[in-house]
Scaffold this motif. Structure first.
Motif, PDB file in Angstrom:
ATOM      1  N   HIS A 152       0.823  -1.210   0.000  1.00  0.00           N
ATOM      2  CA  HIS A 152       0.000   0.000   0.000  1.00  0.00           C
ATOM      3  C   HIS A 152       0.862   1.267   0.000  1.00  0.00           C
ATOM      4  N   LEU A 153       1.937   1.256   0.787  1.00  0.00           N
ATOM      5  CA  LEU A 153       2.735   2.477   0.955  1.00  0.00           C
ATOM      6  C   LEU A 153       3.473   2.881  -0.307  1.00  0.00           C
ATOM      7  N   GLN A 154       3.582   1.935  -1.228  1.00  0.00           N
ATOM      8  CA  GLN A 154       4.273   2.277  -2.460  1.00  0.00           C
ATOM      9  C   GLN A 154       3.505   3.302  -3.279  1.00  0.00           C
ATOM     10  N   SER A 155       2.185   3.375  -3.047  1.00  0.00           N
ATOM     11  CA  SER A 155       1.401   4.355  -3.821  1.00  0.00           C
ATOM     12  C   SER A 155       1.826   5.789  -3.470  1.00  0.00           C
ATOM     13  N   TYR A 156       2.480   5.984  -2.324  1.00  0.00           N
ATOM     14  CA  TYR A 156       2.971   7.329  -1.985  1.00  0.00           C
ATOM     15  C   TYR A 156       4.375   7.579  -2.546  1.00  0.00           C
ATOM     16  N   GLY A 157       4.987   6.527  -3.069  1.00  0.00           N
ATOM     17  CA  GLY A 157       6.341   6.674  -3.615  1.00  0.00           C
ATOM     18  C   GLY A 157       7.438   6.513  -2.579  1.00  0.00           C
ATOM     19  N   PHE A 158       7.082   6.090  -1.347  1.00  0.00           N
ATOM     20  CA  PHE A 158       8.110   5.900  -0.322  1.00  0.00           C
ATOM     21  C   PHE A 158       9.039   4.740  -0.710  1.00  0.00           C
ATOM     22  N   ASP A 159      10.216   4.770  -0.119  1.00  0.00           N
ATOM     23  CA  ASP A 159      11.184   3.686  -0.299  1.00  0.00           C
ATOM     24  C   ASP A 159      10.886   2.653   0.799  1.00  0.00           C
ATOM     25  N   VAL A 160      10.285   1.525   0.424  1.00  0.00           N
ATOM     26  CA  VAL A 160       9.738   0.608   1.440  1.00  0.00           C
ATOM     27  C   VAL A 160      10.581  -0.667   1.576  1.00  0.00           C
ATOM     28  N   ALA A 161      10.865  -1.017   2.822  1.00  0.00           N
ATOM     29  CA  ALA A 161      11.555  -2.286   3.113  1.00  0.00           C
ATOM     30  C   ALA A 161      10.812  -2.991   4.242  1.00  0.00           C
ATOM     31  N   GLY A 162      11.051  -4.287   4.368  1.00  0.00           N
ATOM     32  CA  GLY A 162      10.413  -5.035   5.450  1.00  0.00           C
ATOM     33  C   GLY A 162      11.380  -6.043   6.023  1.00  0.00           C
ATOM     34  N   TRP A 163      11.123  -6.399   7.265  1.00  0.00           N
ATOM     35  CA  TRP A 163      11.965  -7.384   7.961  1.00  0.00           C
ATOM     36  C   TRP A 163      11.080  -8.510   8.484  1.00  0.00           C
ATOM     37  N   SER A 164      11.492  -9.728   8.214  1.00  0.00           N
ATOM     38  CA  SER A 164      10.697 -10.883   8.658  1.00  0.00           C
ATOM     39  C   SER A 164      11.655 -12.021   9.007  1.00  0.00           C
ATOM     40  N   ARG A 165      11.100 -13.163   9.364  1.00  0.00           N
ATOM     41  CA  ARG A 165      11.996 -14.305   9.659  1.00  0.00           C
ATOM     42  C   ARG A 165      12.534 -14.889   8.371  1.00  0.00           C
ATOM     43  N   ASN A 166      11.640 -15.018   7.381  1.00  0.00           N
ATOM     44  CA  ASN A 166      12.032 -15.581   6.083  1.00  0.00           C
ATOM     45  C   ASN A 166      11.989 -14.479   5.032  1.00  0.00           C
ATOM     46  N   LYS A 167      12.892 -14.575   4.063  1.00  0.00           N
ATOM     47  CA  LYS A 167      12.933 -13.580   2.980  1.00  0.00           C
ATOM     48  C   LYS A 167      11.623 -13.586   2.197  1.00  0.00           C
ATOM     49  N   LYS A 168      11.210 -12.419   1.715  1.00  0.00           N
ATOM     50  CA  LYS A 168       9.952 -12.295   0.959  1.00  0.00           C
ATOM     51  C   LYS A 168      10.235 -11.765  -0.439  1.00  0.00           C
ATOM     52  N   GLN A 169       9.365 -12.175  -1.341  1.00  0.00           N
ATOM     53  CA  GLN A 169       9.406 -11.620  -2.698  1.00  0.00           C
ATOM     54  C   GLN A 169       8.179 -10.743  -2.852  1.00  0.00           C
ATOM     55  N   LEU A 170       8.295  -9.477  -2.539  1.00  0.00           N
ATOM     56  CA  LEU A 170       7.165  -8.555  -2.677  1.00  0.00           C
ATOM     57  C   LEU A 170       7.625  -7.445  -3.614  1.00  0.00           C
ATOM     58  N   GLY A 172       8.697  -4.346  -5.340  1.00  0.00           N
ATOM     59  CA  GLY A 172       8.981  -2.983  -4.882  1.00  0.00           C
ATOM     60  C   GLY A 172       9.379  -2.888  -3.421  1.00  0.00           C
ATOM     61  N   VAL A 173       9.493  -4.010  -2.736  1.00  0.00           N
ATOM     62  CA  VAL A 173       9.815  -3.981  -1.301  1.00  0.00           C
ATOM     63  C   VAL A 173      11.172  -4.655  -1.074  1.00  0.00           C
ATOM     64  N   SER A 174      12.095  -3.963  -0.440  1.00  0.00           N
ATOM     65  CA  SER A 174      13.383  -4.595  -0.115  1.00  0.00           C
ATOM     66  C   SER A 174      13.163  -5.492   1.091  1.00  0.00           C
ATOM     67  N   SER A 175      13.577  -6.744   0.942  1.00  0.00           N
ATOM     68  CA  SER A 175      13.309  -7.721   1.995  1.00  0.00           C
ATOM     69  C   SER A 175      14.570  -8.013   2.802  1.00  0.00           C
ATOM     70  N   TYR A 176      14.458  -7.879   4.105  1.00  0.00           N
ATOM     71  CA  TYR A 176      15.525  -8.234   5.035  1.00  0.00           C
ATOM     72  C   TYR A 176      14.985  -9.341   5.930  1.00  0.00           C
ATOM     73  N   ALA A 177      15.850 -10.284   6.295  1.00  0.00           N
ATOM     74  CA  ALA A 177      15.350 -11.395   7.115  1.00  0.00           C
ATOM     75  C   ALA A 177      16.357 -11.807   8.175  1.00  0.00           C
ATOM     76  N   GLY A 178      15.794 -12.166   9.341  1.00  0.00           N
ATOM     77  CA  GLY A 178      16.616 -12.760  10.388  1.00  0.00           C
ATOM     78  C   GLY A 178      17.434 -11.740  11.172  1.00  0.00           C
ATOM     79  N   ALA A 179      17.894 -12.194  12.318  1.00  0.00           N
ATOM     80  CA  ALA A 179      18.635 -11.316  13.235  1.00  0.00           C
ATOM     81  C   ALA A 179      19.847 -10.690  12.557  1.00  0.00           C
ATOM     82  N   GLU A 180      20.506 -11.453  11.670  1.00  0.00           N
ATOM     83  CA  GLU A 180      21.741 -10.941  11.070  1.00  0.00           C
ATOM     84  C   GLU A 180      21.498  -9.780  10.096  1.00  0.00           C
ATOM     85  N   GLU A 181      20.261  -9.625   9.619  1.00  0.00           N
ATOM     86  CA  GLU A 181      19.991  -8.522   8.678  1.00  0.00           C
ATOM     87  C   GLU A 181      19.231  -7.366   9.338  1.00  0.00           C
ATOM     88  N   LEU A 182      19.020  -7.474  10.639  1.00  0.00           N
ATOM     89  CA  LEU A 182      18.230  -6.427  11.317  1.00  0.00           C
ATOM     90  C   LEU A 182      18.962  -5.084  11.308  1.00  0.00           C
TER      91      LEU A 182
END
Ligand code: NDP
Ligand code: OXD
Length: 310
Positions: A152-170, A172-182
């Protein structure tokens, strides 16, 4: 007929009962206190049930949580270990979270906090324009709610990233995963949005060490659970001007005690755990369909992994 016992801790059971009878007239969903033969009941539909509920229904096999977060159920010693727990996935809350986070992110991105300060000083000054692509939003948790927010936030043109346990393929979203990428994730984030479940691994994640990794002048918005945030650390970082502001929807103790210093803090905006609420029609649809799938020996989604904690 399948009987389900309904327990809602603080709201009336009436709207839920009406919606169940409208959508699933063949399911016998009843207020837990009005059930004649409690020993026959296998299914509970609950939000924060007390011990009395479990004492009344000794033969439960399955619980349907009336919300997304299951931390209260998993930490409740009265919940029998063998009972399976299903939770609400989305249930109308993703759209509400999109609105909630958009509102506050635009507030900071468009410098509304700074303009309010200028107003108090009767100061007329246009602040420099910053392209939306230079405003980096980082979402902790890319599940049912976080992933939809990221899109949703991409509609504003923001630079969006997310952090989860497992890597995601979304897209326009940069995906970071796990404690080592926090750390890398935090270092590129101007606005940190928390939509994590509360688990032993995520408790206290918004602490001084982690929030200090955010660039100076960042903001923090927590709609996960109160126990994610170490409030003393937040207040220190705000007072040291490392953080520009914070929005808090969830608190370790709710309602927040009247004497708590957060009420007074000029850089903190607060809401009373109202960022998103379970909506009756989609939640009832989800629970009814899940129950039917269980009865049909299928494997519906939404089953909580007790080891993982969400
Ligand atoms: P989901 O279970 O769908 O998503 C959880 C996300 O958190 C997943 O992306 C998961 O990663 C990630 N995650 C969990 N543990 C870790 C960890 N240790 N490290 C990194 N990532 C982790 O939950 P929902 O999106 O449905 O809901 C999230 C939370 O939002 C709820 O648990 C609740 O606390 C809160 N909430 C608050 C509301 C409010 O009114 N304030 C309303 C509704 C929910 P992965 O995908 O890799 O498994
Ligand atoms: C939820 C909540 O977890 O409302 O659904 O907090």
């Amino acid at each position: 007929m399948t009987t389900c016992a309904l327990y809602t801790s603080y709201e009336s059971t009436e709207p839920w009962l009406l919606e169940f009878s409208r959508q699933f007239p063949h399911l016998n969903v009843q207020d837990w206190q009005h059930i004649a033969n409690p020993e026959h009941v296998k299914y509970g539909i609950v939000w924060k049930p007390t011990q009395a509920f479990f004492e009344r229904f000794p033969n439960l096999t399955t619980l349907f949580n009336l919300g997304a977060g299951v931390d209260a159920l998993l930490s409740n010693p009265a919940v029998p270990k063998h009972v399976e727990i299903y939770r609400i996935e989305d249930g109308g809350m993703a759209a509400q979270m999109n609105q909630y986070f958009s509102y506050f992110l635009l507030h900071y991105y468009r410098d509304m906090d700074r303009y309010q300060q200028q107003k108090q000083q009767k100061q007329w000054q246009v602040l420099p324009f910053k392209p939306a692509s230079t405003f980096s939003v980082g979402i902790l948790g890319l599940g049912q709610l976080g992933a939809q927010l990221a899109q949703h936030l991409q509609s504003y043109g923001f630079d969006v990233a997310g952090w989860s346990r497992n890597k995601k393929q979304l897209q326009g979203v940069s995906s970071y995963a796990g404690a080592e990428e926090l750390e890398g994730f935090l270092k590129r984030t101007d606005a940190l949005c928390c939509l994590l479940p509360l688990t032993p691994d995520t408790q206290g994640i918004l602490n001084r060490h982690n929030m200090s990794q955010l660039p100076r002048g960042s903001v923090v918005i927590n709609a996960g659970r109160g126990q994610h945030l170490v409030v003393e650390d937040l207040l220190e970082l705000l007072d040291e001007n490392h953080l520009r502001g914070a929005v808090i929807d969830v608190f370790e103790q709710e309602p927040l005690p009247k004497e708590h210093q957060l009420w007074q803090h000029p850089k903190v905006m607060m809401t009373p755990h109202s960022s998103a609420q379970s909506e009756y029609p989609p939640c009832v649809k989800k629970i009814g369909n899940t129950l039917q799938a269980i009865i049909d020996n299928k494997n519906p989604s939404g089953l909580v992994d007790r080891c993982r904690g969400y």
